[in-house]
Design a protein around this motif. Structure first.
Motif, PDB file in Angstrom:
ATOM      1  N   GLU A  52       1.962   1.878  -3.478  1.00  0.00           N
ATOM      2  CA  GLU A  52       0.837   2.405  -4.248  1.00  0.00           C
ATOM      3  C   GLU A  52       0.595   3.885  -3.911  1.00  0.00           C
ATOM      4  O   GLU A  52       0.368   4.708  -4.800  1.00  0.00           O
ATOM      5  CB  GLU A  52      -0.422   1.591  -3.960  1.00  0.00           C
ATOM      6  N   ALA A  53       0.665   4.206  -2.618  1.00  0.00           N
ATOM      7  CA  ALA A  53       0.451   5.599  -2.205  1.00  0.00           C
ATOM      8  C   ALA A  53       1.503   6.502  -2.853  1.00  0.00           C
ATOM      9  O   ALA A  53       1.183   7.584  -3.348  1.00  0.00           O
ATOM     10  CB  ALA A  53       0.507   5.714  -0.688  1.00  0.00           C
ATOM     11  N   ALA A  54       2.757   6.051  -2.861  1.00  0.00           N
ATOM     12  CA  ALA A  54       3.827   6.866  -3.442  1.00  0.00           C
ATOM     13  C   ALA A  54       3.628   7.018  -4.949  1.00  0.00           C
ATOM     14  O   ALA A  54       3.833   8.096  -5.506  1.00  0.00           O
ATOM     15  CB  ALA A  54       5.187   6.242  -3.147  1.00  0.00           C
ATOM     16  N   ARG A  55       3.203   5.929  -5.599  1.00  0.00           N
ATOM     17  CA  ARG A  55       2.927   6.028  -7.044  1.00  0.00           C
ATOM     18  C   ARG A  55       1.813   7.033  -7.278  1.00  0.00           C
ATOM     19  O   ARG A  55       1.867   7.832  -8.209  1.00  0.00           O
ATOM     20  CB  ARG A  55       2.522   4.662  -7.602  1.00  0.00           C
ATOM     21  N   ALA A  56       0.786   6.979  -6.420  1.00  0.00           N
ATOM     22  CA  ALA A  56      -0.344   7.897  -6.582  1.00  0.00           C
ATOM     23  C   ALA A  56       0.074   9.351  -6.371  1.00  0.00           C
ATOM     24  O   ALA A  56      -0.601  10.263  -6.808  1.00  0.00           O
ATOM     25  CB  ALA A  56      -1.465   7.525  -5.609  1.00  0.00           C
ATOM     26  N   MET A  57       1.202   9.563  -5.677  1.00  0.00           N
ATOM     27  CA  MET A  57       1.702  10.926  -5.470  1.00  0.00           C
ATOM     28  C   MET A  57       2.533  11.399  -6.652  1.00  0.00           C
ATOM     29  O   MET A  57       2.989  12.531  -6.681  1.00  0.00           O
ATOM     30  CB  MET A  57       2.621  10.967  -4.244  1.00  0.00           C
ATOM     31  N   GLY A  58       2.780  10.500  -7.588  1.00  0.00           N
ATOM     32  CA  GLY A  58       3.594  10.868  -8.740  1.00  0.00           C
ATOM     33  C   GLY A  58       5.076  10.648  -8.515  1.00  0.00           C
ATOM     34  O   GLY A  58       5.905  11.315  -9.125  1.00  0.00           O
ATOM     35  N   ALA A  59       5.431   9.716  -7.638  1.00  0.00           N
ATOM     36  CA  ALA A  59       6.846   9.437  -7.375  1.00  0.00           C
ATOM     37  C   ALA A  59       7.448   8.624  -8.518  1.00  0.00           C
ATOM     38  O   ALA A  59       6.778   7.777  -9.100  1.00  0.00           O
ATOM     39  CB  ALA A  59       6.990   8.670  -6.065  1.00  0.00           C
ATOM     40  N   GLY A  66       0.823  -1.219   0.000  1.00  0.00           N
ATOM     41  CA  GLY A  66       0.000   0.000   0.000  1.00  0.00           C
ATOM     42  C   GLY A  66       0.852   1.262   0.000  1.00  0.00           C
ATOM     43  O   GLY A  66       0.461   2.284  -0.559  1.00  0.00           O
ATOM     44  N   LEU A  67       2.033   1.178   0.635  1.00  0.00           N
ATOM     45  CA  LEU A  67       2.910   2.356   0.683  1.00  0.00           C
ATOM     46  C   LEU A  67       3.465   2.662  -0.702  1.00  0.00           C
ATOM     47  O   LEU A  67       3.601   3.822  -1.085  1.00  0.00           O
ATOM     48  CB  LEU A  67       4.064   2.121   1.663  1.00  0.00           C
ATOM     49  N   VAL A  78      10.740   5.695   0.135  1.00  0.00           N
ATOM     50  CA  VAL A  78       9.788   4.786   0.762  1.00  0.00           C
ATOM     51  C   VAL A  78      10.459   3.480   1.189  1.00  0.00           C
ATOM     52  O   VAL A  78      10.532   3.162   2.374  1.00  0.00           O
ATOM     53  CB  VAL A  78       8.586   4.491  -0.170  1.00  0.00           C
TER      54      VAL A  78
END
Lengths: 221, 360
Positions: free
Chosen positions: A121-128, A118-119, A137
């Motif tokens: 995924e969250a970072a990808r969703a932030m545009g990392a 999930g972490l 991460v």
């Protein structure tokens, strides 16, 4: 015990520390990125390269399943090429490093795979970018586990470094074999073993303490 | 009281448009192929709070992940502010993601970072300098009411506090669109309400479009203005939340609504219900009323005009999308005369009725 022997034990302790530090440092520097690669290059992961992942995995397994003492002998030509000799403390660093790389790689891989998807995924969703995910991460979140992994590596290395003594590698193992065993000096053997135990204890406690400081997952107020 | 016909937002007013989107997962290993989304078309009005509700496995998680490109559709297009997400390259996709916030069921906060550090993360990723980050994060922590916790770690916070940090983090890059992936499903009812209030507030204050997926009707009822019901990868119902709740058309919607408190009949009544009336039976009828009807003394008028005994079996008065709404289940004589009078009364008063069955 004569002061001469005590001096030898002191010197051997320094040699052991030198070998462990050098092999641990170089081996970890090479093993860490390999471990990150293994943990992130599967199908559908950050740097998908399933074929390379499998090949690297196979090499790592092969290196890990080779008994250390055989590895030491098998790579003598390589050792000689790098250091100009196959005997002594400097030469021993080569097989120790080679053995450390796959060891560290697998521990790092395991540490990173532990991280909640999930972490990522969250970072990808932030545009990392994938690289930002690795550094901000994965490595950050795995820090307690990585600290434990490096501690385990150092402890194993202390053990391995005693083995290179068998082929003239220098250090505490070498001293124990030559004086304690071959010259029938059980008191030297005892001191060598005690020094090794103390070293391992110190490294383990330092590692545990550091890992605890990094671990914010279940901190009590 | 008539139901306003639902008009989808015009393309220019839509923050997100799903245009005939399908998602098929290819067979892998033991599992066969699986169609998560089947030709879904839906538009999300700019500035709205739109809910997508469905049971687990209905495809809603996949649907929301198409918006910021975490999943790629196998057919159709997803447009975010007119931009085709599928046509973006890696760099373009990263730019898009920086303009779309997302919050998660399990918060997905970094345990190694403080509250401040977590909210700062998307800004660091965007390459903002330390000073500017500091300036941006403080007001966000104020907004979610956790300014005093900035140096704490997530493990020291409650679930509701973690989600507030998740929201602050999602808002850090000042997005126009917020995606909420079951954001309250791991929270207790009270905390859920406070998180929903926060979402409502940021929707109103920041003009942020919110697209949320959930399996909880309560969540949809409490915050959304528009709702789509998804079942087996298809949108089966779509409309203003108030209309969908008061006039559910699809079976799935009805089934999901029946779980809401006030909608359920007492067990003793539902067991005794018969589909046909025999002499001396009483009819069990659900009355739904809203608007002006909700403010009239309906029950006393009903009793007067029916001229017979009326039992109240279940009832609730509630608010959906800010509009009052009542649902009342009553029983009265099933004989033709009484029923006829009751029906006339309902028609005169514009009440929506549904005969649920008959009891002895």
């Amino acid at each position: 015990m004569s002061p001469d022997i005590l001096l030898k034990i002191w010197g051997a302790t320094l040699d052991t520390l030198y070998m462990v530090a050098a092999a641990g440092l170089i081996g970890s520097l090479i093993g860490l990125p390999i471990g990150v690669f293994l943990a992130t290059s599967g199908k559908g992961e950050l740097f998908p390269a399933p074929m390379t992942n499998r090949i690297v995995g196979l090499i790592v397994n092969a290196a890990r399943s080779t008994p250390f003492i055989i590895l030491v002998v098998a790579i003598i030509p390589f050792t000689r090429l790098l250091t100009g000799t196959s005997i002594g403390t400097k030469a021993a660093i080569v097989p120790l490093t080679i053995a450390t790389i796959p060891f560290v790689a697998r521990l790092v891989e395991a540490a990173i795979r532990e991280i909640d998807k999930g972490l990522i995924e969250a970072a990808r969703a932030m545009g990392a970018t994938p690289m930002q995910i690795v550094f901000k991460v994965l490595l950050a979140e795995a820090r307690p586990a990585l600290t434990m992994a490096l501690t385990m590596t150092a402890v194993s290395l202390i053990g391995y470094s005693a083995m290179v003594g068998a082929v003239g590698g220098g250090g505490l193992g070498d001293l124990g074999i030559r004086y304690g065993y071959q010259r029938f000096m059980p008191d030297v053997m005892l001191v060598v073993v005690i020094v090794l135990i103390v070293l391992v204890q110190l490294v383990q406690s330092a590692g545990d303490g550091l890992a605890r400081r990094f671990d914010r997952r279940s901190r009590k107020n | 009281m008539s139901v306003s016909a639902y008009k989808a937002p015009a393309p220019g007013d839509a923050a997100v448009i799903f245009d005939g989107v399908s998602k098929h997962f290819a067979a892998s290993g033991k599992s066969g192929g699986f169609t998560a989304l089947d030709n879904v078309s839906l538009s999300v009005g700019r500035g709205s709070i739109t809910g997508i509700i469905g049971r687990s496995g209905a495809g809603k998680s996949t649907l929301i992940r198409l918006v910021n490109g975490l999943e790629k559709p196998t057919g159709g297009k997803v447009l975010v502010d007119g931009v085709d997400v599928g046509a973006l390259d890696a760099a373009g996709l990263r730019d898009l993601r920086r303009s779309v916030g997302m919050i998660f069921q399990h918060f997905n906060l970094l345990s190694s970072r403080t509250v401040f550090g977590n909210v700062a993360l998307p800004l660091e990723i965007a390459g903002m300098d330390k000073h500017a980050i500091e300036k941006r994060v403080r007001p966000l922590l104020d907004l979610v009411g956790l300014a005093d916790k900035h140096g704490r770690y997530p493990s020291e916070l409650s679930g509701g506090q973690k989600q507030r940090i998740g929201i602050a983090r999602a808002l850090a890059t000042e997005p126009k669109l917020l995606l909420s992936d079951e954001a309250t499903s791991a929270l207790d009812p009270e905390t859920t309400q406070s998180i929903l209030e926060l979402l409502k507030r940021i929707n109103a204050d920041l003009g942020l479009t919110v697209l949320l997926i959930t399996h909880e009707m309560e969540v949809v009822k409490a915050v959304t203005s528009d709702v789509a019901v998804i079942d087996h990868g298809r949108i089966v119902e779509r409309g203003h939340t108030f209309d969908v709740f008061t006039h559910p058309k699809h079976e799935t919607t009805r089934a999901m609504l029946s779980g809401l408190p006030g909608s359920k009949l007492p067990d003793a009544v539902s067991r005794a219900l018969k589909p046909q009336a025999t002499t001396g039976d009483r009819a069990v009828v659900r009355l739904t009323f809203f608007g002006a009807a909700a403010e009239r003394p309906l029950i006393s008028q009903l009793i007067k005009s029916v001229g017979a005994e009326v039992n109240i079996i279940a009832g609730t008065i509630d608010e959906i999308g800010g509009r009052p709404y009542g649902s009342l289940v009553v029983a009265y004589g099933a004989d033709a005369e009484t029923a006829g009078r009751a029906e006339r009364f309902f028609t005169e008063n514009g009440l929506v009725t549904e005969v649920l069955g008959y009891v002895a």
